[in-house]
Design a protein around this motif. Structure first.
Motif, short mmCIF file in Angstrom:
data_model
loop_
_atom_site.label_atom_id
_atom_site.label_comp_id
_atom_site.label_asym_id
_atom_site.label_seq_id
_atom_site.Cartn_x
_atom_site.Cartn_y
_atom_site.Cartn_z
N SER A 122 24.66 23.55 -46.25
CA SER A 122 25.99 23.90 -46.06
C SER A 122 26.48 23.77 -44.60
O SER A 122 27.44 23.40 -44.26
CB SER A 122 26.20 25.51 -46.89
OG SER A 122 24.94 26.38 -45.35
N MET A 123 25.65 24.43 -43.53
CA MET A 123 25.77 24.56 -41.69
C MET A 123 26.39 22.98 -41.77
O MET A 123 26.52 21.74 -41.14
CB MET A 123 24.53 24.44 -41.55
CG MET A 123 24.41 25.95 -41.64
SD MET A 123 23.08 26.73 -40.75
CE MET A 123 23.20 26.19 -38.93
N LEU A 124 24.79 21.67 -42.58
CA LEU A 124 25.28 20.06 -42.52
C LEU A 124 26.73 19.36 -43.18
O LEU A 124 27.44 19.43 -42.34
CB LEU A 124 24.08 19.59 -43.25
CG LEU A 124 22.89 19.69 -42.21
CD1 LEU A 124 21.85 18.61 -43.15
CD2 LEU A 124 22.85 18.95 -41.31
N ALA A 125 27.13 20.43 -44.24
CA ALA A 125 28.42 20.25 -45.03
C ALA A 125 29.48 20.83 -43.77
O ALA A 125 30.40 19.46 -43.86
CB ALA A 125 28.37 20.55 -46.33
N ILE A 126 29.43 21.98 -43.05
CA ILE A 126 30.02 22.34 -42.20
C ILE A 126 30.81 21.64 -41.59
O ILE A 126 31.88 21.46 -40.47
CB ILE A 126 29.90 23.49 -42.06
CG1 ILE A 126 30.37 24.59 -43.57
CG2 ILE A 126 31.36 24.13 -41.11
CD1 ILE A 126 31.25 24.74 -43.67
N GLU A 127 29.17 20.99 -40.83
CA GLU A 127 29.61 19.66 -39.08
C GLU A 127 30.39 18.49 -40.08
O GLU A 127 31.23 17.93 -38.75
CB GLU A 127 27.52 19.65 -39.34
CG GLU A 127 27.51 18.55 -37.78
CD GLU A 127 26.07 18.70 -37.43
OE1 GLU A 127 26.15 18.43 -36.72
OE2 GLU A 127 25.67 18.23 -38.35
N LYS A 128 29.88 18.22 -40.84
CA LYS A 128 30.68 17.63 -41.35
C LYS A 128 32.26 17.06 -41.81
O LYS A 128 33.04 16.50 -42.14
CB LYS A 128 29.72 15.81 -42.64
CG LYS A 128 28.52 15.57 -41.87
CD LYS A 128 27.75 15.18 -42.82
CE LYS A 128 26.33 14.44 -42.72
NZ LYS A 128 26.98 13.83 -40.98
N GLY A 129 32.86 18.65 -41.80
CA GLY A 129 34.42 18.14 -41.88
C GLY A 129 34.32 19.58 -43.29
O GLY A 129 35.91 19.83 -43.72
#
Length: 253
Positions: A184-191
């Motif tokens: 989820s954090m990596l997804a948020i980082e990619k917008g």
């Protein structure tokens, strides 16, 4: 974005955009990165992650029906009457219609909807463009690539670790949770946006391959994680339970 900014931005959401879908490669890159970065004790993977893309929307619809909330969930978790589920599907379509035609906040329209639908609610995040289903690995825990390693071929791995015993361990829930939050954090980082769900059941009258493992036990699936773009024009649901104070949870000794 800093780690703090990422964590603050990640909120559980109900509605994802239907007109803007992330490319499959973006999701695949995120999952491969999460796989590489999430720590696992002794590199034993005790869980599986099934990924359902946009082409599985019909299956997601029936999985969403199985998330019906409020007092209504008791009825549908106990009934075996197919007519009840035909009624449930009609309620769901009406619920969607309300949200797409005016219900945007906790106002008069929202109260009218709640009254008309007898307070039914659905976890629409199950229809995210990409839905990840975290379940316990039940077959061979060691993968083919691990069996090709020199360490395995020497026999030391099986001598040092009770691999079969891990199948009975609840550690898979810890692993799944760790992988889920990193993803989820990596997804948020990619917008992108990411939303978890743990409220569902299984019934053959609304069969969904997504939830098939819940048929024998609710605990077979740890949770689901939806990924896509948040629909900013739709209702933003929130929990009314306040967060506990940090000193009520964290105890210095």
């Amino acid at each position: 974005m800093t780690i703090e900014e990422i964590l603050k931005k990640r909120k559980n959401i109900t509605f994802f955009r239907e007109d803007k879908i992330p490319e499959k490669k973006v999701i695949d890159d995120i999952l491969n990165q999460a796989h590489s970065l999430t720590p696992h004790k002794n590199n034993m993977f005790l869980y599986d992650v099934e990924v359902y893309g946009p082409e599985h929307d019909e299956d997601k619809k029936y999985a969403t029906l199985a998330t019906v909330c409020s007092d209504a969930k008791i009825k549908y978790r106990q009934t075996d009457n197919p007519e009840d589920f035909k009624e449930l599907e009609k309620v769901y379509e009406k619920w969607l219609h309300y949200h797409k035609n005016g219900v945007k906040e906790y106002d008069k329209k929202f109260k009218e909807m709640r009254k008309d639908l007898k307070n039914y609610h659905f976890n629409q995040q199950m229809r995210a463009p990409y839905l990840l289903v975290y379940s316990q690995k039940t077959k061979d825990l060691l993968t083919d690539s691990q069996k090709e390693s020199d360490y395995y071929k020497t026999g030391r791995l099986e001598k040092c670790f009770n691999v079969d015993g891990l199948k009975r361990s609840s550690a898979w829930l810890i692993q799944a949770g760790m992988h889920g939050i990193v993803t989820s954090m990596l997804a948020i980082e990619k917008g992108l946006d990411a939303s978890f769900c743990k409220c569902y059941f299984y019934n053959t009258h609304i069969h969904s391959n997504i939830l098939r493992k819940v048929r024998t036990s609710f605990d077979n699936i740890a949770f689901t994680l939806g990924i896509g773009y948040r629909d900013e024009e739709m209702m933003k649901y929130k929990t009314w339970i306040p967060k506990a104070d940090s000193n009520e949870i964290i105890k210095w000794q």
